[in-house]
Design a protein around this motif. Structure first.
Motif, PDB file in Angstrom:
ATOM      1  N   SER A  78       0.833  -0.976  -0.054  1.00  0.00           N
ATOM      2  CA  SER A  78       0.167   0.021  -0.051  1.00  0.00           C
ATOM      3  C   SER A  78       0.996   1.126   0.219  1.00  0.00           C
ATOM      4  O   SER A  78       2.125   1.435   0.698  1.00  0.00           O
ATOM      5  CB  SER A  78      -0.967  -0.067   1.300  1.00  0.00           C
ATOM      6  OG  SER A  78      -1.732  -1.041   1.289  1.00  0.00           O
ATOM      7  N   VAL A  79       0.565   2.169  -0.808  1.00  0.00           N
ATOM      8  CA  VAL A  79       1.109   3.271  -1.000  1.00  0.00           C
ATOM      9  C   VAL A  79       0.598   4.702  -0.520  1.00  0.00           C
ATOM     10  O   VAL A  79      -0.840   4.788  -0.967  1.00  0.00           O
ATOM     11  CB  VAL A  79       1.724   3.556  -2.456  1.00  0.00           C
ATOM     12  CG1 VAL A  79       2.687   4.848  -2.510  1.00  0.00           C
ATOM     13  CG2 VAL A  79       2.569   2.306  -2.713  1.00  0.00           C
ATOM     14  N   VAL A  80       1.004   5.507   0.174  1.00  0.00           N
ATOM     15  CA  VAL A  80       0.578   6.639   0.643  1.00  0.00           C
ATOM     16  C   VAL A  80       0.726   7.697  -0.432  1.00  0.00           C
ATOM     17  O   VAL A  80       1.764   8.045  -1.135  1.00  0.00           O
ATOM     18  CB  VAL A  80       0.932   7.562   1.777  1.00  0.00           C
ATOM     19  CG1 VAL A  80       0.514   8.665   2.279  1.00  0.00           C
ATOM     20  CG2 VAL A  80       0.574   6.528   3.131  1.00  0.00           C
ATOM     21  N   LEU A  81      -0.384   8.493  -1.002  1.00  0.00           N
ATOM     22  CA  LEU A  81      -0.090   9.429  -2.171  1.00  0.00           C
ATOM     23  C   LEU A  81      -0.807  10.871  -1.384  1.00  0.00           C
ATOM     24  O   LEU A  81      -2.114  10.925  -0.964  1.00  0.00           O
ATOM     25  CB  LEU A  81      -0.914   9.066  -3.430  1.00  0.00           C
ATOM     26  CG  LEU A  81      -0.453   7.862  -3.689  1.00  0.00           C
ATOM     27  CD1 LEU A  81      -1.249   7.615  -5.148  1.00  0.00           C
ATOM     28  CD2 LEU A  81       1.060   8.019  -4.496  1.00  0.00           C
ATOM     29  N   ARG A  82       0.066  11.932  -1.752  1.00  0.00           N
ATOM     30  CA  ARG A  82      -0.591  13.405  -1.223  1.00  0.00           C
ATOM     31  C   ARG A  82      -0.419  14.155  -2.508  1.00  0.00           C
ATOM     32  O   ARG A  82       0.308  14.924  -2.662  1.00  0.00           O
ATOM     33  CB  ARG A  82       0.219  13.909  -0.089  1.00  0.00           C
ATOM     34  CG  ARG A  82       0.036  12.988   1.081  1.00  0.00           C
ATOM     35  CD  ARG A  82       0.890  13.487   2.128  1.00  0.00           C
ATOM     36  NE  ARG A  82       0.787  12.991   3.557  1.00  0.00           N
ATOM     37  CZ  ARG A  82      -0.226  13.022   4.318  1.00  0.00           C
ATOM     38  NH1 ARG A  82      -1.189  13.902   4.181  1.00  0.00           N
ATOM     39  NH2 ARG A  82      -0.043  12.539   5.438  1.00  0.00           N
ATOM     40  N   PRO A  83      -1.436  13.908  -3.410  1.00  0.00           N
ATOM     41  CA  PRO A  83      -1.473  14.613  -4.739  1.00  0.00           C
ATOM     42  C   PRO A  83      -1.892  16.245  -4.690  1.00  0.00           C
ATOM     43  O   PRO A  83      -2.021  16.950  -5.625  1.00  0.00           O
ATOM     44  CB  PRO A  83      -2.152  13.968  -5.570  1.00  0.00           C
ATOM     45  CG  PRO A  83      -3.275  13.438  -4.903  1.00  0.00           C
ATOM     46  CD  PRO A  83      -2.807  13.053  -3.539  1.00  0.00           C
ATOM     47  N   GLY A  84      -1.990  16.689  -3.364  1.00  0.00           N
ATOM     48  CA  GLY A  84      -2.687  17.770  -3.118  1.00  0.00           C
ATOM     49  C   GLY A  84      -4.015  18.200  -3.769  1.00  0.00           C
ATOM     50  O   GLY A  84      -4.841  17.012  -3.625  1.00  0.00           O
ATOM     51  N   ALA A  85      -4.495  19.487  -4.401  1.00  0.00           N
ATOM     52  CA  ALA A  85      -5.796  19.555  -4.961  1.00  0.00           C
ATOM     53  C   ALA A  85      -5.437  19.315  -6.467  1.00  0.00           C
ATOM     54  O   ALA A  85      -5.032  19.912  -7.072  1.00  0.00           O
ATOM     55  CB  ALA A  85      -6.298  20.872  -4.637  1.00  0.00           C
ATOM     56  N   PRO A  86      -6.279  18.183  -6.774  1.00  0.00           N
ATOM     57  CA  PRO A  86      -5.806  17.535  -8.020  1.00  0.00           C
ATOM     58  C   PRO A  86      -6.409  18.349  -9.457  1.00  0.00           C
ATOM     59  O   PRO A  86      -7.490  18.883  -9.093  1.00  0.00           O
ATOM     60  CB  PRO A  86      -6.347  16.005  -8.197  1.00  0.00           C
ATOM     61  CG  PRO A  86      -6.968  15.821  -6.763  1.00  0.00           C
ATOM     62  CD  PRO A  86      -6.815  16.929  -6.022  1.00  0.00           C
ATOM     63  N   SER A  87      -5.749  18.523 -10.170  1.00  0.00           N
ATOM     64  CA  SER A  87      -6.093  19.623 -11.173  1.00  0.00           C
ATOM     65  C   SER A  87      -7.156  18.843 -12.105  1.00  0.00           C
ATOM     66  O   SER A  87      -8.093  19.435 -12.817  1.00  0.00           O
ATOM     67  CB  SER A  87      -5.271  19.915 -12.197  1.00  0.00           C
ATOM     68  OG  SER A  87      -4.128  18.825 -12.753  1.00  0.00           O
ATOM     69  N   ALA A  88      -7.295  17.412 -12.075  1.00  0.00           N
ATOM     70  CA  ALA A  88      -8.239  16.758 -12.770  1.00  0.00           C
ATOM     71  C   ALA A  88      -9.017  15.754 -11.660  1.00  0.00           C
ATOM     72  O   ALA A  88      -8.242  15.617 -10.813  1.00  0.00           O
ATOM     73  CB  ALA A  88      -7.719  15.949 -14.014  1.00  0.00           C
ATOM     74  N   GLY A  89      -9.979  15.302 -11.963  1.00  0.00           N
ATOM     75  CA  GLY A  89     -10.837  14.262 -11.134  1.00  0.00           C
ATOM     76  C   GLY A  89     -10.018  12.958 -10.851  1.00  0.00           C
ATOM     77  O   GLY A  89      -8.989  12.877 -11.677  1.00  0.00           O
TER      78      GLY A  89
END
Ligand code: BTN
Length: 270
Positions: A78-89
Motif C-alpha cells: 500500500s502506498v500513501v499519495l498526497r497529490p494536493g488539490a488534483p487539477s483533474a478528477g
C-alpha cells in the motif's frame, strides 16, 4: 523461496523511484497494509510512503471482500499519495494504478505477460483469471485529497495454495512462467513502483485522458457483453461501449434502454 530478491527487505537496493517507496515500512505479518497506511497517513506519513507485508490476517478487497494473503507467497503493498488539490478528477485512479501495475509486470517479464489484461475497474487478469487486485481509498483534508493505493499480486502460489473457492478464478505468476523466468517479489515490486510513479504523475496532471491510450488496448471489457451488478444488487445485462472522459464505463442495456454510466458496480463478462 531461496531467491535473494524475494525478500522485501531487499527493496531499497532495487528501487529506481524518486518518491514511491523511499520511506518504507515492512511487516512480517499485519492485519491489512491498507489499514496501516491509512493509520500512518493520519499520523503524517509522507507522499510515497510504502507499507508491505509478508502476510495479512485481514487483507481487504473491494466492497468489503476478504483478500487471501498467505505468508511469503505474494505481494501485499500500500502506498500513501498526497497529490494536493488534483487539477483533474481522480475517479479513475484504480485505472491508472492498473496501467502502472501492468506495465511494471510487463517490464520484468516481457512478452510472456503481453496478454496481461485490465478488467475494469480494478483487476488484472491472466488467461482469464485474476492475477492482481487494486484497492484505492481516499480522504479529504480541506481542498486536498489524501490517498492510499493498495495492491495485491499473486506471485508464487501454486494451484493448491489458493482456497478451493478461488482455484477456478485466480492465478499467479508462478502458474504461468517457467521456473527459469521467475523473479523475486522485491524485483517485481521495484519495477511496479517505477512504472506506477510515472503513470500517477501523468494521471494527476491530466486525469484519465492522459493515460487512456495505455489503458484501452488492454481493457478486456470494451465491446463485450457484460453483466452489471449495481450497488443496490440489481443486475443489468448490457454491452460495454467504451469509457467516458472520467474513466466511467459506458454501457448499453440489452433491453434497448438508454446507455448508462457504470461507476462503482461489479462487472462480469458474459
Ligand atoms: C480487489 O481485487 O478487490 C482489491 C484487492 C486489494 C488487495 C490488496 S493486498 C494489499 C492491500 N491491503 C489490503 O488489505 N488490500 C490491498
Amino acid at each position: 523461496m531461496s531467491r535473494p530478491d524475494d525478500a522485501l527487505a531487499e527493496l531499497p537496493a532495487l528501487l529506481t523511484t524518486v518518491r514511491l517507496g523511499r520511506v518504507h515500512e515492512h511487516h512480517e505479518q499485519i492485519g491489512s497494509t491498507n489499514d496501516r497506511a491509512l493509520e500512518w497517513l493520519g499520523a503524517g506519513a509522507p507522499d510515497g510512503a510504502l507499507v508491505t507485508a509478508d502476510a495479512q490476517t485481514a487483507g481487504r478487497g473491494r466492497l468489503g471482500r476478504p483478500w487471501s494473503s498467505p505468508p511469503g507467497r505474494d505481494i501485499y503493498a500500500s502506498v500513501v499519495l498526497r497529490p494536493g488539490a488534483p487539477s483533474a478528477g481522480f475517479g479513475a485512479l484504480a485505472l491508472a494504478v492498473g496501467v502502472g501495475l501492468r506495465e511494471g509486470l510487463v517490464a520484468v517479464f516481457g512478452a510472456e505477460l503481453s496478454s496481461l489484461a485490465l478488467k475494469w475497474p480494478n483487476d488484472l487478469l491472466l488467461g482469464g483469471r485474476k492475477l492482481a487486485g487494486i484497492l484505492c481509498e481516499s480522504r479529504w483534508r480541506g481542498r486536498e485529497v489524501e490517498l492510499v493505493v493498495g495492491f495485491g499480486v499473486n506471485v508464487h502460489r501454486t494451484r493448491e495454495e489458493f482456497e478451493p473457492s478461488l482455484r477456478a478464478r485466480a492465478t499467479s505468476l508462478a502458474l504461468h512462467l517457467p521456473e527459469a523466468d521467475r523473479r523475486g517479489r522485491a524485483t517485481i515490486l521495484a519495477a511496479v513502483l517505477h512504472e506506477l510513479e510515472g503513470t500517477l504523475e501523468r494521471f494527476f496532471a491530466g486525469g484519465f485522458p492522459a493515460i487512456r491510450a495505455r489503458y484501452e488496448p488492454h481493457c478486456l471489457v470494451i465491446g463485450r457483453a457484460i453483466e452489471v451488478e449495481q450497488p443496490d444488487g440489481r443486475r443489468v445485462y448490457a454491452r460495454a461501449e467504451g469509457l467516458a472522459e472520467d474513466g466511467a464505463l459506458l454501457a448499453r442495456p440489452d433491453d434497448g434502454g438508454p446507455s448508462f454510466r457504470v461507476q462503482s458496480a461489479d462487472v462480469w463478462l458474459r
